[in-house]
Design an enzyme around this catalytic site. Structure first.
Site, PDB file in Angstrom:
ATOM      1  N   SER A 117       0.855  -0.915   0.241  1.00  0.00           N
ATOM      2  CA  SER A 117      -0.169   0.269   0.341  1.00  0.00           C
ATOM      3  C   SER A 117       0.812   1.291   0.114  1.00  0.00           C
ATOM      4  CB  SER A 117      -0.779  -0.005   0.876  1.00  0.00           C
ATOM      5  OG  SER A 117       0.132  -0.237   2.967  1.00  0.00           O
ATOM      6  N   LYS A 192       0.779   4.620   6.422  1.00  0.00           N
ATOM      7  CA  LYS A 192       0.565   5.696   5.701  1.00  0.00           C
ATOM      8  C   LYS A 192       0.762   6.419   5.845  1.00  0.00           C
ATOM      9  CE  LYS A 192      -2.358   2.414   4.818  1.00  0.00           C
ATOM     10  NZ  LYS A 192      -2.672   1.691   3.343  1.00  0.00           N
TER      11      LYS A 192
END
Length: 330
Positions: A117, A192
């Site tokens: 990701s 993230k």
């Protein structure tokens, strides 16, 4: 005159008096006796002579040697037996483990990247080091930082924990992860990039770009071929205070804030859930790199509070000026 000559030859006793020979001899003997007595006392009661002097010299030398040896013992110069290395090894291991646990708890912790990701910034299997110290001093995440955070609830429900099938290897991994020498496979943590912070308004329409407080972001860190919005346009979203909006660099393979807007917080993450900022890729050696904040987040006007800064600065400067003028008038 003749009496004097005859008296000398005759051997008659010398008359007694202050200057007579007997008196002089007695005085001489008395003058010598104290010195002899002192010498005898110093020699241990023996008469002073050549043989006795030699014995005294040998005795005194022996006593000096004994005194020197006693002094060396007192000062610790006598070699002592060193402790065995194998006896010290458990102590050294214990100290190392305690230090590793303290460092992991308060300073730096290693995390493993389990998915793609965050590609190409972070690849699967990379180990990153996370700064856990600055949050202890009240530091909060800033735009552009790559952060590790605990699942705020429902983000990783379908993600199984990655554990080794071998019980022995799994036990070793759990011990090492507890002290911070290995990444944990049990904790459900995510990594993230922070796009917006509390008070910001963030959106992404069509194919992009992502806008924060109306300012478009140039995102060179995106995975090649991805669009800024991916397949999930959103917004505008007002980020609540004390929360952050996060997105993965691989927008086509990241279930980030865009996909959790129907959950409490509207897809935002509580700041209290943030473990810390990832600041370096430590392993493997070939992927070593730092993780700085991209320049796009340094644009003027990006901060939602920027328009308030000039009035606030002017008010702060006016207070001491007014106080000074009032004092001058009085």
């Amino acid at each position: 005159m003749g009496d004097l000559v005859v008296g000398a030859r005759s051997g008659a006793p010398e008359p007694e008096g202050p200057g007579s020979r007997a008196v002089r001899s007695a005085q001489s003997a008395q003058a010598v006796q104290p010195a002899d007595a002192g010498t005898a006392a110093a020699a241990g009661g023996r008469l002073v002579g050549a043989p006795n002097d030699a014995e005294d010299v040998v005795s005194e030398a022996a006593e000096e040697n004994d005194t020197a040896q006693d002094s060396s013992d007192e000062t610790g110069t006598r070699p002592q037996r060193q402790r065995s290395f194998w006896k010290e090894l458990p102590i050294l291991i214990g100290i190392a483990l305690i230090l590793a646990l303290v460092i992991k708890t308060f300073f730096v912790q290693a995390f493993s990247i389990p998915s793609g990701s965050m590609e190409q910034t972070l690849k699967i299997g990379d180990r990153v080091l996370v700064d856990k110290l600055t949050p202890w001093f009240g530091s909060e995440p800033e735009r552009g930082e790559v952060v590790v955070f605990h699942d705020p609830g429902g983000w990783l429900n379908d993600e199984p924990t990655q554990q080794n099938s071998n019980a022995f290897v799994r036990g070793i991994q759990n011990v090492f992860s507890f002290i911070g020498l290995m990444p944990s496979s049990n904790e459900k943590d995510l990594i993230k990039r922070v796009i917006a912070v509390g008070g910001d308004t963030v959106e992404c329409q069509g194919s992009g770009p992502v806008k924060v407080n109306g300012i478009a972001l140039d995102e060179p860190y995106l995975y090649p071929g991805n669009t800024p919005c991916g397949e999930k346009p959103f917004g505008p979203v007002k980020v609540p205070d004390g929360r952050i909006w996060v997105m993965g660099d691989h927008r086509g393979d990241s279930l980030d804030s865009r996909y959790h807007q129907d959950q409490p917080g509207g897809g935002t993450v509580p700041v209290k859930n943030v473990v810390g900022r990832a600041f370096v890729v430590a392993w493997p050696i070939g992927d070593w790199a730092t993780l700085p904040v991209p320049d796009t987040f340094d644009q003027k006007g990006l901060s939602a509070s920027a328009p308030l800064l000039p009035p606030m600065a002017g008010a702060a400067a006016a207070v001491p000026a007014v106080w000074w003028l009032r004092r001058r008038r009085h």
